[in-house]
Design an enzyme around this catalytic site. Structure first.
Site, short mmCIF file in Angstrom:
data_model
loop_
_atom_site.label_atom_id
_atom_site.label_comp_id
_atom_site.label_asym_id
_atom_site.label_seq_id
_atom_site.Cartn_x
_atom_site.Cartn_y
_atom_site.Cartn_z
N HIS A 146 0.84 -1.21 0.00
CA HIS A 146 0.00 0.00 0.00
C HIS A 146 0.87 1.25 0.00
O HIS A 146 0.64 2.18 -0.77
CB HIS A 146 -0.88 0.05 1.27
CG HIS A 146 -1.99 -0.95 1.30
ND1 HIS A 146 -2.18 -1.79 2.37
CD2 HIS A 146 -2.98 -1.24 0.41
CE1 HIS A 146 -3.26 -2.54 2.15
NE2 HIS A 146 -3.75 -2.24 0.96
N LYS A 196 -19.04 -5.19 4.90
CA LYS A 196 -17.75 -5.87 4.72
C LYS A 196 -17.44 -6.70 5.95
O LYS A 196 -17.91 -6.41 7.05
CB LYS A 196 -16.64 -4.82 4.51
CG LYS A 196 -16.55 -4.36 3.07
CD LYS A 196 -15.15 -4.02 2.68
CE LYS A 196 -14.56 -5.05 1.76
NZ LYS A 196 -13.29 -4.77 1.20
N ARG A 213 -1.46 -5.70 -8.36
CA ARG A 213 -0.33 -6.56 -8.01
C ARG A 213 -0.05 -7.59 -9.09
O ARG A 213 1.09 -7.92 -9.37
CB ARG A 213 -0.60 -7.30 -6.69
CG ARG A 213 -0.50 -6.42 -5.48
CD ARG A 213 -1.08 -7.09 -4.29
NE ARG A 213 -2.49 -7.40 -4.54
CZ ARG A 213 -3.33 -7.82 -3.62
NH1 ARG A 213 -2.92 -8.02 -2.40
NH2 ARG A 213 -4.59 -8.07 -3.91
N SER A 253 -3.16 -7.54 2.81
CA SER A 253 -3.43 -7.39 4.25
C SER A 253 -3.83 -8.73 4.86
O SER A 253 -3.40 -9.08 5.96
CB SER A 253 -4.57 -6.39 4.47
OG SER A 253 -4.21 -5.13 3.99
O1 PNS Z 1 -8.56 -2.75 0.16
P1 PNS Z 1 -9.78 -3.34 -0.49
O2 PNS Z 1 -10.64 -4.05 0.52
O3 PNS Z 1 -9.46 -4.18 -1.68
O4 PNS Z 1 -10.63 -2.07 -1.04
C1 PNS Z 1 -11.86 -2.26 -1.63
C2 PNS Z 1 -12.60 -0.91 -1.80
C3 PNS Z 1 -12.65 -0.16 -0.49
C4 PNS Z 1 -11.87 -0.07 -2.81
C5 PNS Z 1 -14.01 -1.26 -2.29
O5 PNS Z 1 -14.57 -2.23 -1.44
C6 PNS Z 1 -14.94 -0.05 -2.31
O6 PNS Z 1 -14.81 0.82 -3.14
N1 PNS Z 1 -15.89 -0.01 -1.35
C7 PNS Z 1 -16.84 1.08 -1.23
C8 PNS Z 1 -18.26 0.61 -1.55
C9 PNS Z 1 -18.52 0.68 -3.04
O7 PNS Z 1 -18.43 1.69 -3.65
N2 PNS Z 1 -18.85 -0.50 -3.62
C10 PNS Z 1 -19.12 -0.63 -5.02
C11 PNS Z 1 -17.85 -0.83 -5.82
S1 PNS Z 1 -18.21 -0.90 -7.54
#
Ligand code: PNS
Length: 173
Positions: free
Chosen positions: A26, A50, A100, A137
């Site tokens: 990150h 989540k 990645r 993570s």
């Molecule tokens: O670190 P991560 O868990 O891979 O991040 C995922 C993240 C936070 C980028 C994604 O879950 C997100 O954008 N969540 C916000 C809710 C949302 O907008 N969901 C629809 C995505 S199309």
């Protein structure tokens, strides 16, 4: 990039994630983004649907702030709900994410297209450092809490908080 079709002189990028916890992967992407954009907001998602986070929002925010203190154009915030709505609220120009491996691509592509259809904001991808291409993570947490050495995979302040958490878990057993 933006709905009005004009690119900003000093683009504001949102770099979203769970950061549970932040890893060197990150941090590498945040540092790269800080050289590409005028302003970078690292945005921690707070979503009840989540899976429960191991680190509280306050811990994740504190870890990220400490790890990015050397980057003057980077700030750390959090958001609830849709990323697309947050990006619009922040009047940001672009979403930035790290990639990645090819395995990340499929999911990231549909997410990027959905976010663009919701907010008209594009997602730009930065390739992660190859040294961290296997680092996530969840793998860091699993290895650490089973006693493995993750010192090379997370920033020092993160390791410190992880060690405190592990000691707390052992005390409460
Ligand atoms: O670190 P991560 O868990 O891979 O991040 C995922 C993240 C936070 C980028 C994604 O879950 C997100 O954008 N969540 C916000 C809710 C949302 O907008 N969901 C629809 C995505 S199309």
């Amino acid at each position: 990039m933006k709905a009005n079709g004009r690119a900003s002189v000093s683009p504001h990028a949102i770099l979203p994630g769970s950061f549970d916890p932040p890893t060197n992967g990150h941090l590498d992407v945040i540092e790269r983004a800080a050289t590409c954009f005028g302003r970078v907001t690292v945005a921690i998602v707070v979503n009840p649907q989540k899976q429960r986070s191991m680190f509280s929002l306050e811990e994740r925010e504190a870890m990220l702030k400490e790890c990015t203190a050397h980057l003057p154009n980077v700030s750390v915030e959090h958001f609830r709900g849709l990323l697309a709505d947050y990006v619009k609220r922040m009047q940001a120009d672009v979403i930035v994410k790290g990639l990645r491996a090819v395995s990340d691509f499929e999911n990231e592509m549909s997410t990027a297209l959905m976010n663009r259809s919701l907010s008209d904001v594009d997602t730009l991808f930065l390739m992660s450092d190859q040294n961290y291409s296997f680092v996530s993570s969840s793998i860091v947490k699993e290895v650490f809490f089973l006693g493995g050495d993750v010192a090379a995979l997370v920033p020092k302040p993160v390791l410190h908080i992880m060690e405190e958490k592990r000691a707390g878990l052992h005390r409460s057993k």
